[in-house]
Write an enzyme that holds these catalytic residues in place. Structure first.
Site, PDB file in Angstrom:
ATOM      1  N   MET A 228      -8.103 -71.806  17.980  1.00 54.73           N
ATOM      2  CA  MET A 228      -9.257 -72.488  17.391  1.00 54.73           C
ATOM      3  C   MET A 228      -9.054 -72.663  15.897  1.00 54.73           C
ATOM      4  SD  MET A 228     -11.347 -73.340  19.760  1.00 54.73           S
ATOM      5  CE  MET A 228     -12.772 -73.810  18.771  1.00 54.73           C
TER       6      MET A 228
ATOM      7  N   ASP B 277     -16.030 -79.238  26.074  1.00 55.76           N
ATOM      8  CA  ASP B 277     -16.476 -77.996  25.422  1.00 55.76           C
ATOM      9  C   ASP B 277     -17.735 -77.498  26.107  1.00 55.76           C
ATOM     10  OD1 ASP B 277     -15.259 -79.396  22.491  1.00 55.76           O
ATOM     11  OD2 ASP B 277     -14.681 -77.429  23.230  1.00 55.76           O
TER      12      ASP B 277
ATOM     13  N   GLY C  65     -19.232 -79.399  16.778  1.00 49.34           N
ATOM     14  CA  GLY C  65     -18.241 -80.376  16.322  1.00 49.34           C
ATOM     15  C   GLY C  65     -18.503 -80.685  14.855  1.00 49.34           C
TER      16      GLY C  65
ATOM     17  N   GLY D 181     -18.548 -73.666  18.398  1.00 46.95           N
ATOM     18  CA  GLY D 181     -19.993 -73.855  18.569  1.00 46.95           C
ATOM     19  C   GLY D 181     -20.456 -75.249  18.218  1.00 46.95           C
TER      20      GLY D 181
ATOM     21  N   MET E 279     -16.635 -71.712  26.373  1.00 49.36           N
ATOM     22  CA  MET E 279     -17.098 -70.848  25.293  1.00 49.36           C
ATOM     23  C   MET E 279     -18.345 -70.137  25.820  1.00 49.36           C
ATOM     24  SD  MET E 279     -16.563 -73.544  22.205  1.00 49.36           S
ATOM     25  CE  MET E 279     -16.474 -74.945  23.301  1.00 49.36           C
TER      26      MET E 279
ATOM     27  N   GLY F  69     -11.910 -79.803  13.750  1.00 46.99           N
ATOM     28  CA  GLY F  69     -11.572 -80.400  12.449  1.00 46.99           C
ATOM     29  C   GLY F  69     -10.245 -81.115  12.464  1.00 46.99           C
TER      30      GLY F  69
HETATM   31  C1  DX5 Z   1     -16.053 -76.208  18.668  1.00 51.35           C
HETATM   32  C2  DX5 Z   1     -15.600 -77.359  19.523  1.00 51.35           C
HETATM   33  C3  DX5 Z   1     -15.108 -78.466  18.602  1.00 51.35           C
HETATM   34  C4  DX5 Z   1     -14.800 -79.752  19.299  1.00 51.35           C
HETATM   35  C5  DX5 Z   1     -14.061 -80.683  18.376  1.00 51.35           C
HETATM   36  O1  DX5 Z   1     -16.655 -75.262  19.444  1.00 51.35           O
HETATM   37  O2  DX5 Z   1     -14.569 -76.896  20.394  1.00 51.35           O
HETATM   38  O3  DX5 Z   1     -13.988 -77.967  17.952  1.00 51.35           O
HETATM   39  O4  DX5 Z   1     -13.991 -79.501  20.387  1.00 51.35           O
HETATM   40  O5  DX5 Z   1     -14.897 -80.983  17.335  1.00 51.35           O
HETATM   41  P1  DX5 Z   1     -14.420 -81.771  16.024  1.00 51.35           P
HETATM   42  O6  DX5 Z   1     -13.124 -82.484  16.342  1.00 51.35           O
HETATM   43  O7  DX5 Z   1     -15.550 -82.725  15.760  1.00 51.35           O
HETATM   44  O8  DX5 Z   1     -14.239 -80.726  14.974  1.00 51.35           O
HETATM   45 ZN    ZN Z   2     -12.984 -76.965  22.516  1.00 50.36          ZN
END
Ligand code: DX5
Ligand code: ZN
Length: 231
Positions: A142, A40, A149, A147, A73, A182
């Protein structure tokens, strides 16, 4: 790893790893049974957070044979595509929210000889991706607002996954459908049922002591659910 087969792919997100021991985290990933690593990349403009750059990938690339899935991103992905390709990215995803610039960005990624991904945020209509479906190898839907985790899965997004799967079938296209944010065994299997075949998961995997069993549990829950077996 053929991108176009429909086998379920698990892509742990490095965002949730322990950066103080990244080499050991990569070794854990190598032994985890996951097929991909999801990176990311956040620029502090497109999303209110900062993460890693091409140099991080340059350092970890020699440590793993896993497929590296780079999720930009970023407000200006055009300046990052080449550096990430040179650092060893296998696939690069840009966001549909960049609007009129998307077509050229997808072409730029393709012309660098790596796989092409397009991401759509929860509030953005899937319609924004439809004109590009024949130009991409992966559609990233998404399941959180990007932004950070550790956020909660947004279930309303599942209808977008179902629509994307229907379009893919109707147009006989081969792009993978990835979900990100998530994802845990429950939300992962809901997404798999809806048509997603590539699951990005960060905190639900890295917070477990045994990453390999976490990946295996995510995969087996999806597969059991798809066979209507008891969980
Ligand atoms: C958000 C990131 C998160 C990450 C995964 O910008 O892209 O979604 O990859 O995070 P978790 O699995 O902890 O939600
Ligand atoms: Zn991602």
């Amino acid at each position: 790893m053929a991108l176009t087969d429909s086998a379920l792919i698990i892509a742990p997100s490095l965002l949730a790893a322990n950066y103080s021991r990244l080499d050991r985290e990569i070794q854990r990933l190598n032994r985890s049974g996951a097929e991909w690593i999801h990176l990311d990349i956040m620029d502090g403009h497109f999303v209110p957070n900062l993460s890693f750059g091409p140099d991080t990938l340059r350092h970890i690339r020699p440590l793993t044979g896993l497929f590296v899935d780079v999720h930009l991103m970023c407000e200006r992905p055009e300046i990052l595509i080449q550096p990430f390709v040179e650092s060893g990215a296998n696939l690069i995803t840009v966001h549909a929210e960049l609007g009129p610039r998307v077509k050229d960005l997808l072409w730029q990624i393709r012309s660098c000889g790596v796989h092409v991904g397009l991401a759509v945020n929860p509030p953005t209509s899937i319609e924004s991706a439809l004109p590009h479906l024949d130009a991409i190898d992966l559609l990233l839907i998404m399941t959180v607002n990007p932004g950070f985790g550790g956020q909660s899965f947004i279930p309303e997004v599942l209808t977008k996954v179902e629509m994307a799967a229907r379009r893919r079938k109707a147009q006989q296209l081969k792009f993978r459908i990835e979900v990100d944010g998530g994802i845990n065994p429950e939300t992962g299997s809901q997404s798999f049922q809806a048509g997603a075949d590539t699951l990005v998961a960060g905190s639900s995997l890295f917070r477990r002591t045994h990453l390999k069993s976490a990946v295996s549990q995510l995969r087996s829950t999806c597969m059991r659910q798809s066979l209507n077996l008891p969980l």
